[in-house]
Design an enzyme around this catalytic site. Structure first.
Site, PDB file in Angstrom:
ATOM      1  N   HIS A   1       0.826  -1.213   0.000  1.00  0.00           N
ATOM      2  CA  HIS A   1       0.000   0.000   0.000  1.00  0.00           C
ATOM      3  C   HIS A   1       0.857   1.258   0.000  1.00  0.00           C
ATOM      4  O   HIS A   1       0.541   2.237  -0.664  1.00  0.00           O
ATOM      5  CB  HIS A   1      -0.963  -0.018   1.188  1.00  0.00           C
ATOM      6  CG  HIS A   1      -2.115  -0.939   0.973  1.00  0.00           C
ATOM      7  ND1 HIS A   1      -2.025  -2.300   1.177  1.00  0.00           N
ATOM      8  CD2 HIS A   1      -3.375  -0.717   0.521  1.00  0.00           C
ATOM      9  CE1 HIS A   1      -3.190  -2.863   0.885  1.00  0.00           C
ATOM     10  NE2 HIS A   1      -4.028  -1.927   0.480  1.00  0.00           N
ATOM     11  N   LYS A   2       1.956   1.208   0.725  1.00  0.00           N
ATOM     12  CA  LYS A   2       2.870   2.360   0.766  1.00  0.00           C
ATOM     13  C   LYS A   2       3.453   2.599  -0.627  1.00  0.00           C
ATOM     14  O   LYS A   2       3.498   3.734  -1.108  1.00  0.00           O
ATOM     15  CB  LYS A   2       3.977   2.069   1.788  1.00  0.00           C
ATOM     16  CG  LYS A   2       5.096   3.095   1.857  1.00  0.00           C
ATOM     17  CD  LYS A   2       4.695   4.281   2.728  1.00  0.00           C
ATOM     18  CE  LYS A   2       5.867   5.198   3.068  1.00  0.00           C
ATOM     19  NZ  LYS A   2       6.515   5.775   1.918  1.00  0.00           N
TER      20      LYS A   2
END
Lengths: 189, 356
Positions: A36-37
């Site tokens: 997600h980062k």
């Protein structure tokens, strides 16, 4: 008990409501903190995520030395709230229709579910063996440079058991239980 | 936990006895020679016994190191795959207590099935095999450095076998070398005790439950919690409410009242080594433990935070002295996948018995 079969669609998803117990059959992609980062930082996903389900999971995967085949040894959900800053963006930018995790997510994700047609499925935290048994094959792996638990594992599952706790209509079991338990606690202090 | 392995008991006993006898004789002779000038025979005997005792616990031969390695790998395997009896009993009670045909009952049923399946397949109950926390109680003259090296080897082997996930990440680079070894990993706590045996307890504490741990400094204005037991109660219940289902409930709390920030958290985890059905010898704490469980289970948070009857399976509280200026309450949350086990070693470092 409801069933959700691959290929998934927005129409199927919008029929689901908070409290529904669902058995999912088809394809899942694992994706947790580092994925997600990285997506948030602007890297494009290595797989097509449209109408797919992301599973917040860092599995235990062993590779057979001879056949090079991967086998999932344990695969329960990880706590989802850490993806709260990013999840709605993945719904908006890549068109996912479901997220599986545990512990629930916050208002940004709930709004994302409503706006882009997505649901949050709660798997049973810690139930790594029951859930690993539902995984029939590991079809591919991407971003293994993030480490095995953080990589994107493409999994085929059969009758993967989950409960809808946030739906595409603004319903969230988590905000309800949180508010009710907060009110109850006041009586005991 | 039943019989896990059947070592060649007789053989081991015989050989260790023989070795021990020989060693005692030799040492006694030497000691006796040295002390011939001294008339105090008792002193010589005492010395001899002491030396033998030293030999037995100081990991002498290579064979014993192999035994120790095997014992620790077995401890890791069992801890990762099998829930201790005291925890399982309470989980089954919680399942029976939930209302039928609810998501809470559904969750507890899957938990029960998972416990059975993990044991049967000898695979991790939960994929997050957690921080590897060892608590070692040992006699004097125990070689902690050698022990630590063997633990590292055992962890590497257990990771390769899939008993442990590749779970240790460099905090600066984000790199995961897949070894489960590095600064702070594993976390070893050595305690010297007066017994002549070595006891190794192991806890695998996952990240989800660790993340909902909390430390409060009293007084806490927001919660109206003062520097007394009522204030302690308030902050604990606040932590339970805030944890909701995130820590994989129903869970167990380990709590320290007092201490500094560091000791508070360390000691709160040690509370989780207590058996769930034990009774706190301090009546005030025993009452508070009971109250916390009963009150938490009236909040309606339930398994996984789905709503339901069981929010907590247990609560264990210890107290440390504090400074006049500080009043910390440190709370460690343990998920239902309560992975802790322990072994007592024989003189040859094979497993004498299981502790839970």
């Amino acid at each position: 008990m409801k069933r959700l079969n691959y290929p998934f669609s927005k129409e199927q998803i919008r029929e689901l409501r908070v409290g529904d117990m669902v058995l999912i059959s088809g394809k899942l992609f694992t994706g947790r903190d580092a994925v997600h980062k990285r997506l948030h930082d602007g890297t494009k996903p290595p797989v097509e995520l449209k109408n797919q389900i992301i599973y917040h999971c860092g599995p235990v995967v062993l590779q057979d030395k001879k056949t090079k085949k991967y086998e999932v040894k344990a695969a329960g959900p990880t706590t989802s709230i850490r993806e709260e800053p990013y999840q709605w963006e993945v719904m908006r930018d890549y068109g996912i229709v479901g997220v599986i995790g545990k512990g629930g997510m916050g208002p940004k994700t709930l709004e994302g579910c409503k706006q882009y047609g997505c649901v949050y499925f709660h798997a049973i935290g810690g139930a790594a063996q029951v859930l690993a048994e539902k995984i029939k094959s590991v079809d591919s792996v991407h971003w293994l440079d993030l480490g095995s638990p953080e990589a994107i594992w493409e999994l085929s599952v059969e009758e993967f058991p989950v409960v809808v706790t946030m739906d595409a209509h603004g319903g969230s079991l988590h905000s309800k239980v949180d508010a009710d338990s907060k009110a109850a606690l006041k009586n005991f202090l | 936990m039943g019989v896990r392995q059947r070592p060649a008991k007789k053989l081991n006993k015989k050989t260790t006895k023989k070795v021990a006898k020989k060693a005692t004789k030799k040492i006694a002779k030497k000691a006796a020679k040295k002390t011939t000038k001294k008339t105090d025979k008792n002193k010589a005997l005492k010395k001899a016994i002491k030396k033998t005792a030293k030999k037995v616990v100081a990991l002498p031969g290579l064979g014993h190191e192999v035994h120790l390695f095997n014992s620790i790998v077995e401890l890791i395997r069992i801890t990762s795959a099998e829930i201790p009896n005291d925890i399982q009993k309470v989980i089954l009670e919680a399942l029976a207590a939930e209302e039928k045909n609810t998501t809470a009952e559904y969750a507890m049923n899957i938990i029960k099935a998972n416990i059975e399946l993990a044991k049967k397949k000898s695979q991790p109950i939960c994929q997050d095999t957690g921080t590897v926390l060892f608590y070692i109680s040992h006699p004097a003259n125990f070689d902690q450095i050698k022990f630590t090296k063997i633990v590292h080897k055992a962890i590497l082997a257990s990771t390769k076998k899939g008993y442990l996930r590749q779970n240790s990440v460099d905090s600066l680079t984000g790199e995961n070398p897949g070894t489960n070894l590095g600064p702070g990993h594993p976390d070893l706590h050595f305690h010297q005790h007066t017994k002549n045996t070595v006891e190794i307890k192991l806890m695998l504490k996952g990240g989800g439950c660790e993340n909902v741990g909390a430390q409060y400094s009293l007084p806490n204005n927001e919660l109206g919690a003062g520097r007394d037991l009522d204030g302690v109660r308030k902050v604990i219940l606040d932590a339970v409410q805030k944890a909701q289902g995130k820590g994989c409930g129903p869970g167990v709390l380990g709590i320290t009242i007092g201490g500094d920030r560091g000791a508070g958290y360390v000691y709160s985890k040690e509370q989780l080594l207590r058996k769930l059905d034990d009774k706190n010898s301090n009546k005030v704490l025993a009452d508070l433990e009971k109250d916390i469980v009963e009150t938490s289970n009236k909040l309606g948070i339930g398994p996984m935070g789905f709503g339901g009857k069981t929010t907590l399976l247990g609560c264990k509280i210890g107290a440390l002295n504090r400074l006049p200026a500080s009043f910390f309450v440190s709370i460690s949350y343990m998920c239902w996948a309560y992975r802790r086990q322990g072994i007592q070693l024989k003189a040859d470092n094979s497993i004498q018995k299981w502790l839970y």
